[in-house]
Enzyme design. Structure first.
Site, PDB file in Angstrom:
ATOM      1  N   HIS A   1       2.912  -1.572   7.087  1.00 31.71           N
ATOM      2  CA  HIS A   1       1.381  -1.621   7.504  1.00 31.71           C
ATOM      3  C   HIS A   1       0.563  -0.269   7.783  1.00 31.71           C
ATOM      4  O   HIS A   1      -0.442  -0.181   7.441  1.00 31.71           O
ATOM      5  CB  HIS A   1       1.267  -2.363   8.780  1.00 31.71           C
ATOM      6  CG  HIS A   1       0.010  -2.622   9.065  1.00 31.71           C
ATOM      7  ND1 HIS A   1      -0.697  -3.980   8.581  1.00 31.71           N
ATOM      8  CD2 HIS A   1      -0.933  -2.259  10.125  1.00 31.71           C
ATOM      9  CE1 HIS A   1      -2.066  -4.094   9.117  1.00 31.71           C
ATOM     10  NE2 HIS A   1      -2.135  -3.170   9.876  1.00 31.71           N
TER      11      HIS A   1
ATOM     12  N   HIS B   1      -5.597  -9.362   7.599  1.00 30.39           N
ATOM     13  CA  HIS B   1      -5.302  -9.791   9.019  1.00 30.39           C
ATOM     14  C   HIS B   1      -4.444 -11.287   8.848  1.00 30.39           C
ATOM     15  O   HIS B   1      -4.502 -12.007   9.685  1.00 30.39           O
ATOM     16  CB  HIS B   1      -6.329  -9.899  10.137  1.00 30.39           C
ATOM     17  CG  HIS B   1      -6.019  -9.166  11.494  1.00 30.39           C
ATOM     18  ND1 HIS B   1      -6.347  -9.406  12.635  1.00 30.39           N
ATOM     19  CD2 HIS B   1      -5.249  -7.968  11.732  1.00 30.39           C
ATOM     20  CE1 HIS B   1      -5.736  -8.779  13.509  1.00 30.39           C
ATOM     21  NE2 HIS B   1      -5.143  -7.757  12.785  1.00 30.39           N
TER      22      HIS B   1
END
Lengths: 221, 640
Positions: free
Chosen positions: B35, B81
């Protein structure tokens, strides 16, 4: 002639109101911070839309008890013009300046949409420029616009001719299709639709602009 | 939840010359997570075109920035997200919006528009309605409160997302082009200040959670999802924008998103080639008993880290106190290129900056194309993404929950080919669209990605806007699977080529991998958010027919009406560019009443025009060497 737009930390239509007043209507308009009690000699106070203090409690409940609202109440008592839009309407009800309460929309969801309104009165300082019985398009954007008042209260509203705007197609469950009401004295108006978002052709219509123009007209008189 | 692999651990030991302690190990884990450091995708992202005459800031910062003239610039970015939204849809989606908005206002820009790209599982799946409800109200709940209109987006339903929904949020902001703020910790001795919310235990290890695949226990990861407070973020936004106005009072600022305090302190130091001393006990906490480890890894929302010139603290403090926010001097910038953490006078970690930020492993993961290809025919017809009628119902359900008018600048709102917003500062009209074609990318990742970019550009051209830039969100499955890496590699190749051809530099974006549940990956889903500019004085055109008697024309070739039945057609670059250019020119000349494209048919736009403009319109088509077909006349009830 001077307008004042109250700015709570979570207000988010304050700049839109200022834009309409200053840029479109060329009026003097100031922002008033929520923790002051000085209304700076304004002739008309606008409580804009938004989420005042986050509205994690009942909408408008905290704002109704803020320092500036004490000053606004006194101003209204003296006959000053007060306009509450969306969250501003909720605050006026919570502050007791208008009767009734705004509950969660009937479908329990936020609703943002174009809305058709019928105008019930043109003899108020806020609606003098409209034609009697006019159909007015103004958008709504709220989670809690479901106006409620008990039956006795509704009778009183109707008897005193306090209902100013009704929804043509009730979007949120509001009692008697009420979209906006005025106080008995006729100087405090609250409505859920957003006139400041209907003030330019390029945004889809300017039927809201006449509400602000009506105020200017009545302040000049 | 991913942790450091054995190899990565060895790498850490080599870099710092000793065994890391638990906090240090935690810092490496999040900073070297997929990430945060893009270790699987980095080598493919390098091929994207990132420069152009309008580019003021390309990838690498919180958001990319393009010049739109008159001293005005726009900052925009898209981010995923996905994992948090699947675990806890309301908060996951809400904090996705919160995060992308912070990315914009940390640059010095005031956010003016949001869009989102949503992919859910099939309509009949028992969790779909729950997830749809939660995600939509989460996006609305955050954006509406912030007062930023959500003006566009796309929603798809497909079985491959049953176990991994995609929630990608895009935000765009407006700023002065000479007032760009960056995340840099410059100036030895300058204070490091934390502003915004208190730090709590929420979201610890969110970044590493988002870098792992899901299994049957993913529900137990709920505590790793952050909780949003849009009211505080609204105050933080206003306070930051107010503080930016105080000349020279802020040197550097960075949003605390994924990997919170860790990421912001190390990245800000790395960019300035400095270091920091941090006093973790000075950080305002939401609960007692938090350990230094928890403080460093908390992903509590609505926080910013900033560096100010020494002596300017009081001026800044006044602004943040006015907005009733935390303001705490938590450390200072040092010359030594390392970050040291102290807790109650005791040193709890000390790490050199560069190994943490720049020496994360870059993986050359194995790539393998599928043995029998991915043409649609061997697999049989791939089910369409969604049923049109259902989609319209859903569209209304979704749009009505977003305030798309706040700000009083929405010229073309949701439901159009592209949304258009007015920039009040200079009157410019900015168009934007967000598009994906997962089904096409699954069948042919290269051409699918190309068509995604082409469609985004076509959507902008349909309203009359010239495409000027792209931010992308690459949503893929597990990168340890060579076939997924092939999808990623091919999609990136397609995106890069198409962005070059359409002259739309990629100014930033986000990669979301490990979108896999119990071994089942999503379809490759690169999401392209493209921004365009309307020429001065040109009114945008919308898709619906306007008046009876108007003439209907099809720009482009009539073939291809069948859509894709067998294989993904290669894009006819030349034709596509001609069709789009001609459409824009016709709009600029005021010849069109409407313009609309069918996402399933490339290189084609259906337009309508007043009969009196027909001669000019046909002549312009000839000049542009653009094929035309007359399709008829608008009568009551005419639909595409």
């Amino acid at each position: 002639m001077k307008f004042a737009v109250i700015q709570f930390p979570g207000s988010n239509c304050d700049q839109d109101c200022l834009y309409v007043l200053r840029d479109i209507l060329k009026q003097e308009a100031v922002l008033l911070w929520h923790d002051s009690a000085d209304l700076q000699n304004a002739d008309c106070i606008i409580l804009p839309g938004g989420f005042s203090y986050g509205d994690y409690l009942r909408t408008g409940a905290c704002a109704a008890r803020s320092p500036i609202m004490k000053a606004v109440s006194a101003f209204a008592d003296r006959g000053g013009l007060v306009l509450g839009i969306c969250n501003g309407f909720q605050i006026l009800c919570e502050a007791g300046l208008l009767p009734g309460v705004l509950m969660r929309n009937k479908n329990l969801k936020f609703i943002c949409d174009d809305c058709s309104l019928t105008l019930e009165r043109t003899d108020t300082p806020f609606t003098a420029r409209y034609k009697p019985g006019a159909k007015i398009d103004m958008p709504i954007a709220h989670m809690d616009g479901n106006y409620y008042i008990d039956d006795a209260g509704l009778k009183r509203l109707e008897k005193n001719n306090q209902i100013v705007f009704r929804y043509a197609n009730n979007p949120n469950g509001a009692k008697a299709d009420i979209a906006g009401i005025i106080n008995e004295k006729g100087n405090v108006l609250g409505l859920m639709p957003h006139p400041e978002r209907a003030s330019e052709e390029v945004l889809g219509g300017k039927e809201g602009l006449e509400l602000f123009q009506s105020i200017i007209l009545s302040l000049r008189a | 939840m991913s942790t450091l692999t054995k190899d990565e651990h060895q790498r850490v030991v080599k870099a710092i010359g000793r065994e890391p302690n638990a906090i240090e190990s935690g810092i490496f884990t999040v900073m070297w997570s997929e990430h945060c450091c893009y270790k699987s995708s980095k080598r493919y992202l390098k091929q994207f075109p990132t420069t152009g005459s309008r580019v003021l800031l390309g990838p690498g910062e919180n958001a990319g920035i393009l010049d739109i003239g008159d001293g005005i610039a726009i900052a925009f970015k898209i981010e995923s997200h996905n994992h948090p939204s699947f675990i806890e849809p309301y908060q996951g989606a809400a904090t996705g919006v919160g995060g992308i908005l912070r990315d914009i206002f940390t640059m010095g820009a005031r956010p003016v528009a949001l869009m989102d790209s949503l992919h859910f599982g099939e309509r009949s799946h028992p969790r779909t309605q729950y997830l749809l409800d939660g995600v939509v109200s989460g996006i609305g709940g955050y954006g509406n409160c912030m007062g930023i209109p959500t003006i566009g987006g796309e929603t798809h339903f497909q079985e491959c997302y049953n176990g991994n929904i995609l929630v990608n949020a895009f935000a765009l902001g407006v700023m002065r082009s000479n007032k760009i703020f960056k995340g840099i910790a410059k100036g030895v001795g300058n204070p490091v200040i934390l502003v915004g919310s208190k730090t709590g235990r929420d979201g610890i290890h969110g970044a590493s959670m988002a870098s792992g695949a899901f299994d049957a226990d993913s529900q137990s990861k709920r505590p790793t999802v952050q909780v949003g407070d849009p009211f505080t973020e609204k105050k933080l936004m206003e306070a930051c924008l107010e503080a930016f106005q105080i000349e020279g009072a802020i040197i550097g600022i960075q949003d605390m998103g994924a990997a919170g305090f860790t990421c912001s302190s190390f990245e800000m130091s790395a960019r300035a080639d400095t270091g920091m001393v941090l006093h973790l006990d000075k950080i305002p906490l939401r609960e007692t008993g938090m350990t230094p480890y928890e403080i460093m890894l908390s992903e509590s929302q609505e926080r910013m880290l900033l560096v100010a010139p020494k002596g300017r603290e009081a001026e800044l403090k006044k602004v943040f106190e006015k907005w009733e926010l935390e303001f705490a001097v938590v450390g200072e910038v040092i010359a030594e290129k390392k970050v040291q953490g102290f807790f109650n006078g005791e040193k709890v970690f000390e790490l050199p900056v560069k190994p943490v930020t720049d020496e994360a492993p870059i993986y050359e993961r194995a790539v393998a194309s599928p043995q029998n290809g991915r043409g649609l025919s061997p697999l049989g017809p791939i089910p369409p993404m969604l049923h049109p009628r259902t989609y319209q119902d859903d569209e209304k359900f979704i749009w009505s929950q977003y305030d798309h008018m706040v700000g009083a600048n929405t010229i073309v709102g949701p439901g159009a080919d592209a949304a258009v917003i007015r920039i009040r500062e200079n009157g410019a009209l900015i168009a934007m669209t967000v598009d994906s074609k997962a089904r096409w990318c699954f069948a042919d990742p290269y051409w699918g990605a190309v068509h995604t970019v082409a469609e985004a550009a076509r959507n902008l051209s349909c309203v009359g806007a010239l495409p000027i830039g792209v931010t992308d969100c690459l949503n893929f499955g597990n990168p340890e699977n060579p076939e997924i890496m092939w999808e990623l590699a091919e999609c990136c190749r397609g995106l890069a080529e198409a962005c070059r051809r359409f002259e739309t530099p990629v100014t930033g974006g986000n990669v979301s991998l490990y979108n896999e549940t119990e071994g089942k990956s999503i379809w490759p889903t690169p999401v392209v958010a493209m921004v365009g500019l309307l020429p001065v004085g040109v009114n945008p055109v919308t898709s619906e027919f306007k008046e009876d008697g108007d003439l209907i024309y099809k720009i482009g070739l009539v073939t291809g009406d069948q859509g894709l039945e067998k294989t993904i057609p290669p894009l006819d670059w030349d034709l596509e560019l001609k069709v789009q250019t001609f459409c824009r020119e016709a709009i600029a000349k005021g010849l069109l009443q409407s313009a609309h494209d069918d996402p399933e048919i490339p290189s084609q736009i259906v337009v309508s025009l007043k009969p009196e403009n027909e001669t000019k319109f046909v002549a312009l088509a000839h000049t542009n060497q653009c094929p035309l077909t007359k399709k008829g006349v608008v009568v009551p009830g005419t639909k595409y």
